[in-house]
Design an enzyme around this catalytic site. Structure first.
Site, PDB file in Angstrom:
ATOM      1  N   ASN A 175       0.768  -1.042   0.021  1.00  0.00           N
ATOM      2  CA  ASN A 175       0.011   0.153   0.029  1.00  0.00           C
ATOM      3  C   ASN A 175       0.870   1.276  -0.022  1.00  0.00           C
ATOM      4  O   ASN A 175       0.354   2.374   0.091  1.00  0.00           O
ATOM      5  CB  ASN A 175      -0.965  -0.001   1.120  1.00  0.00           C
ATOM      6  N   SER A 315      -6.971  11.576   1.611  1.00  0.00           N
ATOM      7  CA  SER A 315      -6.422  11.200   2.809  1.00  0.00           C
ATOM      8  C   SER A 315      -6.820  12.315   3.948  1.00  0.00           C
ATOM      9  O   SER A 315      -7.270  13.606   3.432  1.00  0.00           O
ATOM     10  CB  SER A 315      -4.770  11.324   2.913  1.00  0.00           C
ATOM     11  N   HIS A 332      -4.074   4.569  10.691  1.00  0.00           N
ATOM     12  CA  HIS A 332      -2.858   5.329   9.532  1.00  0.00           C
ATOM     13  C   HIS A 332      -3.454   5.182   8.216  1.00  0.00           C
ATOM     14  O   HIS A 332      -2.901   5.741   7.287  1.00  0.00           O
ATOM     15  CB  HIS A 332      -1.523   4.464   9.690  1.00  0.00           C
ATOM     16  N   ALA A 334      -7.335   3.866   5.672  1.00  0.00           N
ATOM     17  CA  ALA A 334      -8.526   3.300   5.713  1.00  0.00           C
ATOM     18  C   ALA A 334      -8.893   1.819   6.133  1.00  0.00           C
ATOM     19  O   ALA A 334      -9.772   1.399   6.674  1.00  0.00           O
ATOM     20  CB  ALA A 334      -9.357   3.595   4.157  1.00  0.00           C
ATOM     21  N   LYS A 410       2.658   4.543  -7.893  1.00  0.00           N
ATOM     22  CA  LYS A 410       2.938   3.126  -7.225  1.00  0.00           C
ATOM     23  C   LYS A 410       3.770   2.170  -8.001  1.00  0.00           C
ATOM     24  O   LYS A 410       3.691   1.726  -9.176  1.00  0.00           O
ATOM     25  CB  LYS A 410       1.660   2.503  -6.881  1.00  0.00           C
TER      26      LYS A 410
END
Length: 411
Positions: A175, A315, A332, A334, A410
């Site tokens: 993640n 966020s 930290h 969801a 990512k």
């Protein structure tokens, strides 16, 4: 078949922080209850993003009297988030994406001595980058302005001299991400101003850790339970890994600041760096304890903290209420609602490949790994708003402002 969450009996000193509309899988609660029942655990708090890990739940904080348990930190030591608020407003999405792709290919420490790089970041974290011979002037200037990290002195680096510095400035899997986001509608204007957040302005978020170095640390200490002076070597090595992780996030953020043309101090309005996987000496119930955070963001004093959304959800910047009942911690992120295998199977059937590179909020995604695009799709995560409101209603933190993803990398 997994037990439902409400069928698990928790020890009296353990609590879950979650509204009724926040789903938590039973397997995660079982893991949480098992850790909370370990000898020496005096307080345990499961956050609304609690989800099952490899035997240890992610999204929890545990206080132990007189002992340190490295397994509760795991192999991603020092994982955390860096937020940099900028004074940059709008920029064309195509330009942001093009520059971001290029920035991720450029190594700002290319040509620097690897041994010197490792030694400096192990000992001094991001601040050490300012002392590296050959570091770009703009990068060194920002590094020199970094505040002291407040960590204990780093321990012996000799078990970790194996080329890990090559991973500095990289996102990693799972993640983790680096992101350019836009500040949404501010809920607490006074707090937002303190942190340098203004509605409509762009910020950088970097969520990553110590990469392979953290894996080596976790493997080296995974079976240990440490008491008294026996904990010192591990805690020193953990401090070095945390500094390495902070330097990694610093370099990731620097890359995105260059994308925005905001790598000069005059373009930076504020920021923070938080560690999600760590052990710290704190006071609970008037007694000294070792607080182990495993995927939990610190929320001490009136400090700022961040609860991470997915690439398709904002966020949230929050401000701590210094709540001992929550072990001065918050979620930290969801939290997952699908395992990675389940996500690959279900999400591949719902979306075309080109749809995976865009989000419902209008954001773009840069990711060269097809499996990771599926595993980390927003559908694999719980909604962020009930998680944030759970923290507010429990008195752990107050909401300041959402950060809406513009571009998420990512890779």
């Amino acid at each position: 078949m997994k037990a439902p969450a409400d069928s698990v009996v928790l020890p009296a000193h353990a609590r879950l922080v979650a509204r009724d509309d926040v789903w938590i899988e039973g397997n995660a609660v079982q893991q949480f209850a098992r850790v909370a029942a370990l000898p020496g655990c005096v307080r345990a708090v499961g956050m609304p993003d609690l989800h099952a890990g490899r035997g240890i739940p992610v999204g929890a904080a545990f206080a132990f009297a007189g002992r340190v348990v490295p397994q509760l930190v795991g192999s991603d030591a020092g994982c955390g988030v860096r937020l940099v608020a900028t004074a940059v407003g709008r920029m064309a999405p195509d330009l942001i994406e093009r520059r971001a792709r290029q920035a991720m290919e450029d190594d700002p420490l290319d040509g620097c001595d690897p041994g010197e790089v490792f030694e400096q970041v192990w000992r001094r974290g991001a601040r050490g980058i300012a002392e590296i011979d050959g570091a770009p002037e703009a990068l060194a200037r920002l590094a020199a302005a970094e505040p002291e990290d407040g960590l204990r002195p780093s321990g012996d680096p000799s078990p970790y001299r194996a080329g890990y510095e090559g991973a500095l400035g990289s996102v990693g899997g799972g993640n983790h991400f680096v992101e350019i986001a836009r500040v949404g509608a501010v809920r607490d204007a006074a707090s937002a101003e303190v942190l340098g957040l203004a509605a409509g302005e762009l910020v950088v978020l970097a969520h990553s850790g110590s990469r392979g170095l953290g894996g080596a640390l976790g493997q080296r200490w995974t079976d240990a339970v440490l008491e008294g002076d026996a904990a010192e070597p591990y805690l020193g090595e953990l401090a070095g890994a945390c500094r390495f992780a902070q330097a990694n996030r610093f370099l990731l953020a620097y890359r995105m600041l260059r994308v925005l043309g905001a790598s000069r101090p005059s373009k930076i309005a504020g920021g923070l760096d938080l560690i999600h996987n760590d052990v710290t000496r704190e006071t609970v119930g008037g007694e000294p304890v070792w607080v182990h955070r495993k995927g939990a963001a610190p929320a001490r004093g009136s400090d700022f903290t961040v609860v991470l959304g997915s690439r398709g959800a904002p966020s949230w910047v929050m401000r701590s209420c210094d709540a001992e009942a929550g072990l001065r911690s918050v979620a930290h992120g969801a939290g997952r609602k699908m395992g990675r295998g389940e996500a690959r199977e279900k999400i591949a059937a719902r979306y075309r490949r080109r749809e995976l590179a865009r989000t419902e909020l209008g954001g773009r995604v840069v990711c060269d790994d097809p499996a990771l695009l599926l595993e980390e799709h927003p559908d694999a995560y719980k909604p962020i708003e009930p998680v944030v409101e759970s923290l507010v209603e429990a008195g752990l933190a107050t909401a300041v402002a959402p950060l809406v993803p513009v571009l998420t990398v990512k890779r």
